[in-house]
Design a protein around this motif. Sequence first.
Motif, PDB file in Angstrom:
ATOM      1  N   THR A  57      -3.117 -15.881   0.514  1.00  0.00           N
ATOM      2  CA  THR A  57      -2.097 -14.833   0.480  1.00  0.00           C
ATOM      3  C   THR A  57      -2.465 -13.662   1.388  1.00  0.00           C
ATOM      4  OG1 THR A  57      -3.181 -13.848  -1.455  1.00  0.00           O
ATOM      5  CG2 THR A  57      -1.383 -15.409  -1.868  1.00  0.00           C
ATOM      6  N   ASP A  91      -1.847 -10.583   5.740  1.00  0.00           N
ATOM      7  CA  ASP A  91      -1.251  -9.319   6.183  1.00  0.00           C
ATOM      8  C   ASP A  91      -1.785  -8.864   7.538  1.00  0.00           C
ATOM      9  OD1 ASP A  91      -0.751  -9.725   3.483  1.00  0.00           O
ATOM     10  OD2 ASP A  91      -0.523  -7.599   3.083  1.00  0.00           O
ATOM     11  N   LYS A 137       4.949  -9.255  -3.639  1.00  0.00           N
ATOM     12  CA  LYS A 137       3.840  -9.109  -2.678  1.00  0.00           C
ATOM     13  C   LYS A 137       4.291  -9.484  -1.272  1.00  0.00           C
ATOM     14  CE  LYS A 137      -0.858 -10.583  -1.580  1.00  0.00           C
ATOM     15  NZ  LYS A 137      -1.145  -9.256  -1.015  1.00  0.00           N
ATOM     16  N   SER A 164       4.343  -7.124   1.959  1.00  0.00           N
ATOM     17  CA  SER A 164       3.597  -7.514   3.165  1.00  0.00           C
ATOM     18  C   SER A 164       4.477  -7.437   4.409  1.00  0.00           C
ATOM     19  CB  SER A 164       3.041  -8.935   3.013  1.00  0.00           C
ATOM     20  OG  SER A 164       2.087  -9.007   1.984  1.00  0.00           O
ATOM     21  N   LYS A 181       5.223  -3.711   5.157  1.00  0.00           N
ATOM     22  CA  LYS A 181       4.011  -3.039   5.637  1.00  0.00           C
ATOM     23  C   LYS A 181       3.724  -3.416   7.084  1.00  0.00           C
ATOM     24  CE  LYS A 181      -0.994  -2.866   4.861  1.00  0.00           C
ATOM     25  NZ  LYS A 181      -2.126  -3.465   4.097  1.00  0.00           N
ATOM     26  N   SER A 182       3.973  -4.667   7.432  1.00  0.00           N
ATOM     27  CA  SER A 182       3.693  -5.151   8.789  1.00  0.00           C
ATOM     28  C   SER A 182       4.822  -4.849   9.762  1.00  0.00           C
ATOM     29  CB  SER A 182       3.434  -6.665   8.757  1.00  0.00           C
ATOM     30  OG  SER A 182       2.395  -6.989   7.860  1.00  0.00           O
TER      31      SER A 182
END
Length: 274
Positions: free
Chosen positions: A170, A173, A238, A242, A245-246
Amino acid sequence: MSRNIFAGEYHSAFKGRGMAFSEVREYQFGDDVRNIDWNVTARYNKPFIKIFEEERELTVMLLIDVSGSRDFGSFEKFKKNVITEISAILSFSAIQNNDKIGVIFFSETIEKFIPPKKGKSHILRIIRELIDFEPENKGTNITEALRYMTNAIKKRCTCFIISDFIHGETGFDKALTIANNKHDVVALRIFDEREASLPPIGMIKLKDAETGEYIWVDSNSRKVRESYEQWWTEISNKLDWSFKKSGVDYANINTKEDYVRSLMTLFKKRGLKA
């Protein structure tokens, strides 16, 4: 199909790499002096400026998850069927837009790399591979796929990573952020509605499609069903975090629903941001 559905949407949603030189013309009042072509100006003893046009040609890469978990479906289509159809439509859209298109099939390793090219024969090869390709491995390694794409494609490209994002590690990221800093990454998460919850039908023998392991689950147990649904919710949250955030644009696509609508919504959203 893609010609009718994505007319204009793909074109506006995915921009070229910038501005390409087109021609020079004599300077007019109000023109940006930074675009003055000093060589031509010196030659004719009067100011000329460079004219630029948007560089439309793109390189498009498809990162296609071919791991074991795609072999699941509780309605009309398996996840792998939806992945294949979406990949084919994106491929045709790229070719119609005069873009290069390439493919990376990945599982826990890189299964196959088709370098980006143009042309009818190239797109037919991609379609054949989408339909017939059989992976050697069942696991998933998204980090490895992203790293490979980042290193293999030197110039900036638009990259669609198409996966269920369920199994494997996982913590991709960092690789996702690095890839999106160099390229334009778009994530398409394919899921089946049945994966989100367990029906209360008694003891169920479940198989992990990627490891081959079996487990018995008592689906009549409310605690078991709630625990499973909590696991699914945590994974979904999640992944959303991710992607955001990216800085990666993404869409969640249910195998039961019309994926065209999800893609159109994504394309229009990107067109408005451009």
